[in-house]
Design a protein around this motif. Structure first.
Motif, PDB file in Angstrom:
ATOM      1  N   ALA A 229       5.846  -7.390 -11.849  1.00 11.72           N
ATOM      2  CA  ALA A 229       4.828  -6.350 -11.728  1.00 11.72           C
ATOM      3  C   ALA A 229       5.117  -5.436 -10.546  1.00 11.72           C
ATOM      4  N   VAL A 230       5.593  -6.012  -9.444  1.00 10.98           N
ATOM      5  CA  VAL A 230       5.918  -5.198  -8.276  1.00 10.98           C
ATOM      6  C   VAL A 230       7.107  -4.300  -8.567  1.00 10.98           C
ATOM      7  N   SER A 231       8.116  -4.843  -9.233  1.00  9.82           N
ATOM      8  CA  SER A 231       9.306  -4.048  -9.524  1.00  9.82           C
ATOM      9  C   SER A 231       8.974  -2.847 -10.402  1.00  9.82           C
ATOM     10  N   LYS A 232       7.963  -2.980 -11.250  1.00 12.60           N
ATOM     11  CA  LYS A 232       7.530  -1.873 -12.117  1.00 12.60           C
ATOM     12  C   LYS A 232       6.440  -1.034 -11.466  1.00 12.60           C
ATOM     13  N   ARG A 233       6.035  -1.436 -10.248  1.00 16.22           N
ATOM     14  CA  ARG A 233       4.967  -0.752  -9.512  1.00 16.22           C
ATOM     15  C   ARG A 233       3.701  -0.637 -10.362  1.00 16.22           C
ATOM     16  N   GLU A 234       3.393  -1.731 -11.039  1.00 17.86           N
ATOM     17  CA  GLU A 234       2.172  -1.776 -11.836  1.00 17.86           C
ATOM     18  C   GLU A 234       0.961  -2.016 -10.945  1.00 17.86           C
ATOM     19  N   PRO A 235      -0.201  -1.507 -11.335  1.00 16.22           N
ATOM     20  CA  PRO A 235      -1.429  -1.858 -10.629  1.00 16.22           C
ATOM     21  C   PRO A 235      -1.897  -3.233 -11.094  1.00 16.22           C
ATOM     22  N   GLN A 249       7.599 -11.258   1.371  1.00 11.27           N
ATOM     23  CA  GLN A 249       8.631 -10.504   0.652  1.00 11.27           C
ATOM     24  C   GLN A 249       8.092  -9.187   0.113  1.00 11.27           C
ATOM     25  N   PHE A 250       6.880  -9.243  -0.436  1.00 14.52           N
ATOM     26  CA  PHE A 250       6.250  -8.041  -0.971  1.00 14.52           C
ATOM     27  C   PHE A 250       5.080  -7.662  -0.067  1.00 14.52           C
ATOM     28  N   ASN A 251       4.774  -6.398  -0.054  1.00 11.46           N
ATOM     29  CA  ASN A 251       3.734  -5.900   0.839  1.00 11.46           C
ATOM     30  C   ASN A 251       2.407  -5.849   0.088  1.00 11.46           C
ATOM     31  N   PHE A 252       1.480  -6.724   0.484  1.00 15.64           N
ATOM     32  CA  PHE A 252       0.179  -6.794  -0.171  1.00 15.64           C
ATOM     33  C   PHE A 252      -0.942  -6.555   0.838  1.00 15.64           C
ATOM     34  N   ALA A 253      -2.056  -6.075   0.320  1.00 13.87           N
ATOM     35  CA  ALA A 253      -3.276  -5.944   1.116  1.00 13.87           C
ATOM     36  C   ALA A 253      -4.291  -6.947   0.576  1.00 13.87           C
ATOM     37  N   GLN A 254      -4.988  -7.609   1.469  1.00 15.55           N
ATOM     38  CA  GLN A 254      -5.964  -8.608   1.026  1.00 15.55           C
ATOM     39  C   GLN A 254      -7.282  -7.934   0.674  1.00 15.55           C
ATOM     40  N   ILE A 255      -7.893  -8.418  -0.394  1.00 13.15           N
ATOM     41  CA  ILE A 255      -9.184  -7.904  -0.843  1.00 13.15           C
ATOM     42  C   ILE A 255     -10.293  -8.667  -0.139  1.00 13.15           C
ATOM     43  N   ASP A 256     -11.271  -7.935   0.357  1.00 15.29           N
ATOM     44  CA  ASP A 256     -12.418  -8.536   1.034  1.00 15.29           C
ATOM     45  C   ASP A 256     -13.419  -9.004  -0.012  1.00 15.29           C
TER      46      ASP A 256
END
Length: 353
Positions: A229-235, A249-256
């Motif tokens: 999913a990251v490689s395809k830049r999917e939401p 490895q991948f850049n993620f933001a945590q959901i509150d």
């Protein structure tokens, strides 16, 4: 008559010789007694005892560090062994361990001396018994954070839709980021407890019609779905835990997901939760466990461990480094000690190097 006189004289001479010998012996005894009582020949008074030398920094017992079977705990064991040797010249042995066996052994024998990543809630009976018996106690939390699970979104999604990091805004934001289509929520395998929690969280946030929950078959499939999913830049949204190489490895933001509510979370963990309410994932006690004798026998070592908490992001980076070709737990630990004195020197109490 003359023979008699000679006999008497002979007897007298023997008596005189005997008396002279006795007198000499008496004088000898007196001389020895006088010599013994004279200051010159008296034994030197006992010198006061030398002050006791301070106990060795590393204590008088073996410092064995438990290396658990999972990667983060193994890395921490090897790092601490190297830092203790470098900073305090301690002789440390890393020994294999697991939660239940190590906890029981520390509680009964005081060995191993250290368990760097003890998930105490997983062995609460063993742990509480050992603490009550005053055989073990926590020095510090293994990680600076106590909540290890959560929902995440790729940073490329958060950059264009910053409101997505707020759980209460998901109802509004999700249709925007996927063009009106359902957004994948990559959950954990169906036989894991977190899968039930994730399903109930979806209900509690009222986004059932906006997400498609994907429960991978196993951990490998889970990571593959994320990478694809990251490689395809999917939401997409995902459930994950830390520390973990994937989050580094991948850049993620945590959901509150809102504040932690103990009662609400207990319901979220049940498959028959009648009224799911939002809650963040609960905290978990992960401790650096020390045998009680370390605090008394090697207080400087104990003080070191009271300062040795590590940010989960740093461990995630170490786990990512472990995935590099040719890397091992030992080489990752070596590199950390060589390059990250900015972190571990604070543990020693000696400041930066």
């Amino acid at each position: 008559m003359q023979g008699t006189v000679h006999g008497v004289l002979a007897v007298l001479m023997v008596l005189l010789a005997t008396q002279a010998s006795l007198a000499q012996a008496e004088f000898t005894v007196l001389d020895e007694a006088q010599d013994a009582s004279s200051p010159a020949s008296s034994p030197a008074p006992a010198s006061p005892a030398d002050p006791a030398s301070p106990p060795p920094i590393c204590g008088t017992k073996p410092i064995n560090i438990a290396r658990m079977g999972w990667s983060s705990a193994a890395i921490m064991a090897e790092i601490h062994a190297r830092v203790l040797a470098k900073a305090f010249d301690c002789k440390v042995q890393v020994v294999p361990g697991d939660l239940a066996t190590t906890g029981s052994s520390m509680g009964s024998t005081g060995q191993p001396a250290v368990a760097p990543e003890m998930w105490v809630t997983r062995i609460s009976d063993v742990w509480n018994g050992a603490v009550k018996a005053q055989m073990v106690r926590p020095a510090a939390t293994t990680y600076t954070e106590q909540v290890f699970e959560g929902w995440y979104v790729p940073s490329y999604v958060a950059a264009t839709h910053p409101d997505v990091v707020s759980g209460v805004a998901l109802q509004t934001v999700l249709p925007e980021i996927a063009g009106g289509q359902k957004v994948q929520l990559i959950s954990c395998p169906v036989d894991w407890g977190c899968n039930i929690i994730n399903q109930n969280l979806v209900h509690s946030l009222k986004i059932d019609e906006l997400v498609d929950i994907v429960a991978p078959a196993n951990r490998f499939a889970m990571d593959s779905l994320i990478a694809e999913a990251v490689s395809k830049r999917e939401p997409f949204l995902l459930y994950y835990w830390q520390p973990n190489a994937v989050l580094a490895q991948f850049n993620f933001a945590q959901i509150d997901l809102g504040p932690y509510d103990e009662d609400a979370f207990k319901c979220l963990a049940q498959s028959n939760c009648a009224d799911p309410q939002p809650s963040s994932f609960g905290p978990e006690s992960v401790m650096i466990a020390l045998a009680e004798w370390v605090f008394t026998d090697a207080p400087k070592v104990a003080a070191y461990f009271t300062r040795a908490s590590l940010p989960t992001s740093e461990m995630s980076a170490l786990l990512m480094a472990l995935n590099a070709p040719g890397a091992s737990v030992e080489t990752v630990a070596d590199q950390f000690v060589a390059e990250r004195a900015d972190i571990w020197s604070a543990w020693t109490g000696q400041g930066g190097e």
